[in-house]
Scaffold this motif. Structure first.
Motif, mmCIF file in Angstrom:
data_model
loop_
_atom_site.group_PDB
_atom_site.id
_atom_site.type_symbol
_atom_site.label_atom_id
_atom_site.label_comp_id
_atom_site.label_asym_id
_atom_site.label_seq_id
_atom_site.Cartn_x
_atom_site.Cartn_y
_atom_site.Cartn_z
ATOM 1 N N LEU A 89 -1.514 -0.309 -4.451
ATOM 2 C CA LEU A 89 -2.453 0.809 -4.354
ATOM 3 C C LEU A 89 -1.768 2.157 -4.225
ATOM 4 O O LEU A 89 -2.379 3.193 -4.490
ATOM 5 C CB LEU A 89 -3.402 0.594 -3.169
ATOM 6 N N VAL A 90 -0.507 2.157 -3.802
ATOM 7 C CA VAL A 90 0.274 3.394 -3.716
ATOM 8 C C VAL A 90 1.698 3.129 -4.173
ATOM 9 O O VAL A 90 2.170 1.989 -4.159
ATOM 10 C CB VAL A 90 0.304 3.995 -2.283
ATOM 11 N N VAL A 91 2.360 4.173 -4.589
ATOM 12 C CA VAL A 91 3.797 4.151 -4.853
ATOM 13 C C VAL A 91 4.405 5.253 -3.991
ATOM 14 O O VAL A 91 3.764 6.273 -3.739
ATOM 15 C CB VAL A 91 4.144 4.372 -6.343
ATOM 16 N N THR A 92 5.619 5.021 -3.543
ATOM 17 C CA THR A 92 6.305 6.016 -2.733
ATOM 18 C C THR A 92 7.451 6.574 -3.550
ATOM 19 O O THR A 92 8.283 5.820 -4.056
ATOM 20 C CB THR A 92 6.798 5.406 -1.412
ATOM 21 N N GLU A 93 7.470 7.885 -3.689
ATOM 22 C CA GLU A 93 8.504 8.568 -4.461
ATOM 23 C C GLU A 93 9.280 9.481 -3.532
ATOM 24 O O GLU A 93 8.686 10.282 -2.793
ATOM 25 C CB GLU A 93 7.871 9.390 -5.585
ATOM 26 N N TRP A 94 10.600 9.359 -3.568
ATOM 27 C CA TRP A 94 11.447 10.190 -2.734
ATOM 28 C C TRP A 94 11.161 11.663 -3.015
ATOM 29 O O TRP A 94 11.090 12.088 -4.164
ATOM 30 C CB TRP A 94 12.917 9.877 -2.992
ATOM 31 N N GLY A 95 10.952 12.412 -1.970
ATOM 32 C CA GLY A 95 10.686 13.841 -2.102
ATOM 33 C C GLY A 95 9.227 14.185 -2.358
ATOM 34 O O GLY A 95 8.841 15.340 -2.280
ATOM 35 N N LYS A 96 8.412 13.194 -2.682
ATOM 36 C CA LYS A 96 6.998 13.438 -2.958
ATOM 37 C C LYS A 96 6.089 12.742 -1.971
ATOM 38 O O LYS A 96 4.943 13.130 -1.804
ATOM 39 C CB LYS A 96 6.638 12.985 -4.378
ATOM 40 N N GLY A 97 6.555 11.666 -1.368
ATOM 41 C CA GLY A 97 5.722 10.905 -0.447
ATOM 42 C C GLY A 97 5.034 9.757 -1.153
ATOM 43 O O GLY A 97 5.459 9.309 -2.210
ATOM 44 N N SER A 98 3.955 9.301 -0.569
ATOM 45 C CA SER A 98 3.206 8.175 -1.122
ATOM 46 C C SER A 98 2.045 8.692 -1.946
ATOM 47 O O SER A 98 1.264 9.525 -1.491
ATOM 48 C CB SER A 98 2.697 7.272 -0.001
ATOM 49 N N ILE A 99 1.969 8.201 -3.173
ATOM 50 C CA ILE A 99 0.983 8.652 -4.152
ATOM 51 C C ILE A 99 0.050 7.493 -4.482
ATOM 52 O O ILE A 99 0.482 6.373 -4.725
ATOM 53 C CB ILE A 99 1.680 9.130 -5.453
ATOM 54 N N ARG A 100 -1.228 7.774 -4.523
ATOM 55 C CA ARG A 100 -2.261 6.790 -4.863
ATOM 56 C C ARG A 100 -2.156 6.409 -6.324
ATOM 57 O O ARG A 100 -2.085 7.273 -7.200
ATOM 58 C CB ARG A 100 -3.631 7.412 -4.550
ATOM 59 N N THR A 101 -2.136 5.114 -6.611
ATOM 60 C CA THR A 101 -2.125 4.642 -7.999
ATOM 61 C C THR A 101 -3.566 4.529 -8.496
ATOM 62 O O THR A 101 -4.506 4.756 -7.749
ATOM 63 C CB THR A 101 -1.453 3.253 -8.118
ATOM 64 N N GLY A 102 -3.727 4.112 -9.735
ATOM 65 C CA GLY A 102 -5.059 3.944 -10.289
ATOM 66 C C GLY A 102 -5.681 2.600 -9.972
ATOM 67 O O GLY A 102 -6.848 2.368 -10.269
ATOM 68 N N GLN A 103 -4.910 1.696 -9.343
ATOM 69 C CA GLN A 103 -5.436 0.369 -9.005
ATOM 70 C C GLN A 103 -6.481 0.489 -7.894
ATOM 71 O O GLN A 103 -6.369 1.319 -7.012
ATOM 72 C CB GLN A 103 -4.291 -0.537 -8.554
ATOM 73 N N THR A 104 -7.492 -0.360 -7.983
ATOM 74 C CA THR A 104 -8.540 -0.351 -6.962
ATOM 75 C C THR A 104 -8.404 -1.556 -6.056
ATOM 76 O O THR A 104 -7.975 -2.620 -6.505
ATOM 77 C CB THR A 104 -9.946 -0.349 -7.607
ATOM 78 N N PRO A 105 -8.776 -1.399 -4.784
ATOM 79 C CA PRO A 105 -8.686 -2.536 -3.872
ATOM 80 C C PRO A 105 -9.705 -3.609 -4.231
ATOM 81 O O PRO A 105 -10.810 -3.293 -4.681
ATOM 82 C CB PRO A 105 -8.970 -1.938 -2.505
ATOM 83 N N SER A 106 -9.319 -4.858 -4.023
ATOM 84 C CA SER A 106 -10.280 -5.946 -4.255
ATOM 85 C C SER A 106 -11.259 -5.987 -3.091
ATOM 86 O O SER A 106 -11.033 -5.381 -2.053
ATOM 87 C CB SER A 106 -9.546 -7.272 -4.406
ATOM 88 N N ASP A 107 -12.339 -6.706 -3.253
ATOM 89 C CA ASP A 107 -13.381 -6.752 -2.230
ATOM 90 C C ASP A 107 -12.863 -7.304 -0.904
ATOM 91 O O ASP A 107 -13.353 -6.918 0.147
ATOM 92 C CB ASP A 107 -14.561 -7.606 -2.705
ATOM 93 N N GLY A 108 -11.876 -8.181 -0.927
ATOM 94 C CA GLY A 108 -11.358 -8.776 0.287
ATOM 95 C C GLY A 108 -10.410 -7.883 1.059
ATOM 96 O O GLY A 108 -10.006 -8.199 2.159
ATOM 97 N N GLU A 109 -10.021 -6.745 0.470
ATOM 98 C CA GLU A 109 -9.045 -5.870 1.124
ATOM 99 C C GLU A 109 -9.734 -4.831 1.956
ATOM 100 O O GLU A 109 -10.777 -4.342 1.706
ATOM 101 C CB GLU A 109 -8.171 -5.177 0.082
#
Length: 71
Positions: A51-71
């Protein structure tokens, strides 16, 4: 887990749309009254779920993936 639940709620509601930056660990600690390790673990779980990627110098960025109902 309240940090994780809050971040998942923000993702589901659209408050954290794809491409947006998550709050920093320090901001999460202040907002939720938790230790830095707790905030780091919550972001780590989101990263493990794709659901997120972490990039050095930018922090954690939200991806386009959506959480499943169980999450």
């Amino acid at each position: 887990m309240r940090v994780l639940d809050a971040l998942l709620a923000d993702i589901r509601s659209g408050a954290l749309p794809p491409g947006s930056r998550l709050p920093s660990e320090a901001e999460l600690c202040a907002a939720h009254g938790v230790a830095r390790m707790t905030a780091r673990r919550a972001v780590g779980i989101l990263r493990e779920r794709g659901l997120v990627v972490t990039e050095w110098g930018k922090g954690s960025i939200r991806t386009g993936q959506t959480p499943s109902d169980g999450e």
